[in-house]
Design a protein around this motif. Sequence first.
Motif, PDB file in Angstrom:
ATOM      1  N   GLU A  42       0.701  -1.229  -0.014  1.00  0.00           N
ATOM      2  CA  GLU A  42       0.114   0.002  -0.057  1.00  0.00           C
ATOM      3  C   GLU A  42       0.838   1.244  -0.035  1.00  0.00           C
ATOM      4  O   GLU A  42       0.686   2.214  -0.755  1.00  0.00           O
ATOM      5  CB  GLU A  42      -0.928   0.077   1.062  1.00  0.00           C
ATOM      6  N   ALA A  43       1.859   1.263   0.851  1.00  0.00           N
ATOM      7  CA  ALA A  43       2.768   2.458   0.826  1.00  0.00           C
ATOM      8  C   ALA A  43       3.522   2.600  -0.462  1.00  0.00           C
ATOM      9  O   ALA A  43       3.683   3.659  -0.892  1.00  0.00           O
ATOM     10  CB  ALA A  43       3.624   2.417   2.027  1.00  0.00           C
ATOM     11  N   SER A  44       3.943   1.571  -1.162  1.00  0.00           N
ATOM     12  CA  SER A  44       4.653   1.735  -2.324  1.00  0.00           C
ATOM     13  C   SER A  44       3.839   2.048  -3.408  1.00  0.00           C
ATOM     14  O   SER A  44       4.203   2.943  -4.189  1.00  0.00           O
ATOM     15  CB  SER A  44       5.095   0.109  -2.855  1.00  0.00           C
ATOM     16  N   VAL A  45       2.511   1.651  -3.710  1.00  0.00           N
ATOM     17  CA  VAL A  45       1.436   1.975  -4.364  1.00  0.00           C
ATOM     18  C   VAL A  45       1.073   3.228  -4.323  1.00  0.00           C
ATOM     19  O   VAL A  45       1.025   4.091  -5.242  1.00  0.00           O
ATOM     20  CB  VAL A  45       0.379   0.949  -4.640  1.00  0.00           C
ATOM     21  N   SER A  46       0.837   3.958  -3.093  1.00  0.00           N
ATOM     22  CA  SER A  46       0.780   5.218  -2.931  1.00  0.00           C
ATOM     23  C   SER A  46       1.707   6.083  -3.246  1.00  0.00           C
ATOM     24  O   SER A  46       1.227   7.059  -3.784  1.00  0.00           O
ATOM     25  CB  SER A  46       0.337   5.536  -1.395  1.00  0.00           C
ATOM     26  N   ASN A  47       2.926   5.660  -3.004  1.00  0.00           N
ATOM     27  CA  ASN A  47       4.116   6.639  -3.510  1.00  0.00           C
ATOM     28  C   ASN A  47       4.147   6.517  -5.057  1.00  0.00           C
ATOM     29  O   ASN A  47       4.225   7.762  -5.696  1.00  0.00           O
ATOM     30  CB  ASN A  47       5.406   5.853  -3.184  1.00  0.00           C
ATOM     31  N   ILE A  48       3.918   5.634  -5.716  1.00  0.00           N
ATOM     32  CA  ILE A  48       3.908   5.519  -7.117  1.00  0.00           C
ATOM     33  C   ILE A  48       2.799   6.320  -7.754  1.00  0.00           C
ATOM     34  O   ILE A  48       3.017   7.025  -8.994  1.00  0.00           O
ATOM     35  CB  ILE A  48       3.915   4.153  -7.614  1.00  0.00           C
ATOM     36  N   PHE A  49       1.605   6.474  -7.216  1.00  0.00           N
ATOM     37  CA  PHE A  49       0.655   7.144  -7.648  1.00  0.00           C
ATOM     38  C   PHE A  49       0.384   8.726  -7.207  1.00  0.00           C
ATOM     39  O   PHE A  49      -0.344   9.567  -7.439  1.00  0.00           O
ATOM     40  CB  PHE A  49      -0.678   6.552  -7.573  1.00  0.00           C
ATOM     41  N   SER A  50       1.598   9.218  -6.646  1.00  0.00           N
ATOM     42  CA  SER A  50       1.803  10.668  -5.947  1.00  0.00           C
ATOM     43  C   SER A  50       2.243  11.422  -7.147  1.00  0.00           C
ATOM     44  O   SER A  50       2.687  11.241  -8.080  1.00  0.00           O
ATOM     45  CB  SER A  50       2.740  10.608  -4.922  1.00  0.00           C
ATOM     46  N   PRO A  51       1.691  12.608  -7.250  1.00  0.00           N
ATOM     47  CA  PRO A  51       1.876  13.660  -8.141  1.00  0.00           C
ATOM     48  C   PRO A  51       3.493  13.745  -8.598  1.00  0.00           C
ATOM     49  O   PRO A  51       3.608  14.116  -9.771  1.00  0.00           O
ATOM     50  CB  PRO A  51       1.372  14.919  -7.536  1.00  0.00           C
ATOM     51  N   ASP A  52       4.196  13.710  -7.522  1.00  0.00           N
ATOM     52  CA  ASP A  52       5.889  13.926  -7.933  1.00  0.00           C
ATOM     53  C   ASP A  52       6.439  12.638  -8.182  1.00  0.00           C
ATOM     54  O   ASP A  52       7.626  12.460  -8.258  1.00  0.00           O
ATOM     55  CB  ASP A  52       6.280  14.616  -6.729  1.00  0.00           C
ATOM     56  N   TYR A  53       5.703  11.375  -8.424  1.00  0.00           N
ATOM     57  CA  TYR A  53       6.451  10.384  -9.116  1.00  0.00           C
ATOM     58  C   TYR A  53       7.141  10.367 -10.241  1.00  0.00           C
ATOM     59  O   TYR A  53       6.497  10.843 -11.212  1.00  0.00           O
ATOM     60  CB  TYR A  53       5.444   9.121  -8.881  1.00  0.00           C
ATOM     61  N   ALA A  54       8.106   9.842 -10.258  1.00  0.00           N
ATOM     62  CA  ALA A  54       8.908   9.743 -11.406  1.00  0.00           C
ATOM     63  C   ALA A  54       9.010   8.536 -12.161  1.00  0.00           C
ATOM     64  O   ALA A  54       9.760   7.589 -11.588  1.00  0.00           O
ATOM     65  CB  ALA A  54      10.299  10.314 -11.588  1.00  0.00           C
TER      66      ALA A  54
END
Length: 166
Positions: A42-54
Motif C-alpha cells: 500500500e505504501a509503495s503503490v501510494s508513492n507510485i501514484f503520487s503527483p511527484d512520482y518519476a
Amino acid sequence: MSRKMLNIRIATTEDQTYIVESHSQIYKKERNFDESFKEFIEASVSNIFSPDYAGEVWLLEKESTPCGSIAVSLLSQDVAQLRLFLIEPSGRGQGGAKQLMDQAIDYAKDQGVSEMILWTSSNQEAARTIYEKYGFVLTESKTSFLSKQYVEEEKWTMALKKEVRT
C-alpha cells in the motif's frame, strides 16, 4: 484450448486497489506473507501514484480484466528500479511476463538510464529465471525479517545500452 489475447495499458489511480490486492493475495497464498506485506505494498503503490512520482506503471489485462502489473521508478538520471512485477495465475504461461518486461525495459531505455535494478527474494524462482534471461545479475543479498518470516532479499542489476535514435 484457445488463448485469450493479453494487452498492456498504463495504470491509472483507479488501479491502485487492484495492484495492492493482487500482490497481497498472491503473496499470502504462494509465500504465506501476512498483512504487514499488504501495508508495505500500500505504501509503495501510494508513492507510485503520487503527483511527484518519476516513472510509469502498467497493467497486464486479459479480456479487459487485470492479471498483472509492473512499474519502473526513475531513481536518478542514470538508474531505474523495476517494481511491482506480478502475473496472476490466470495470466501465466501466455507471454505476459515477456510483454511486461519488454515494456518496462524499453521505457527505461527511452528515459536514457544506464542501469536498472530490482529487489526480489530468493524464493521467487520463476521471477528470478525471467530476470536472468533479460540479463539481470545478482549483485547483493541480505536476510531480512519480513511478514513474520526470514526472507533472503536480493538486489539484481542490469546495465542498459543507450539506444541511438536516428
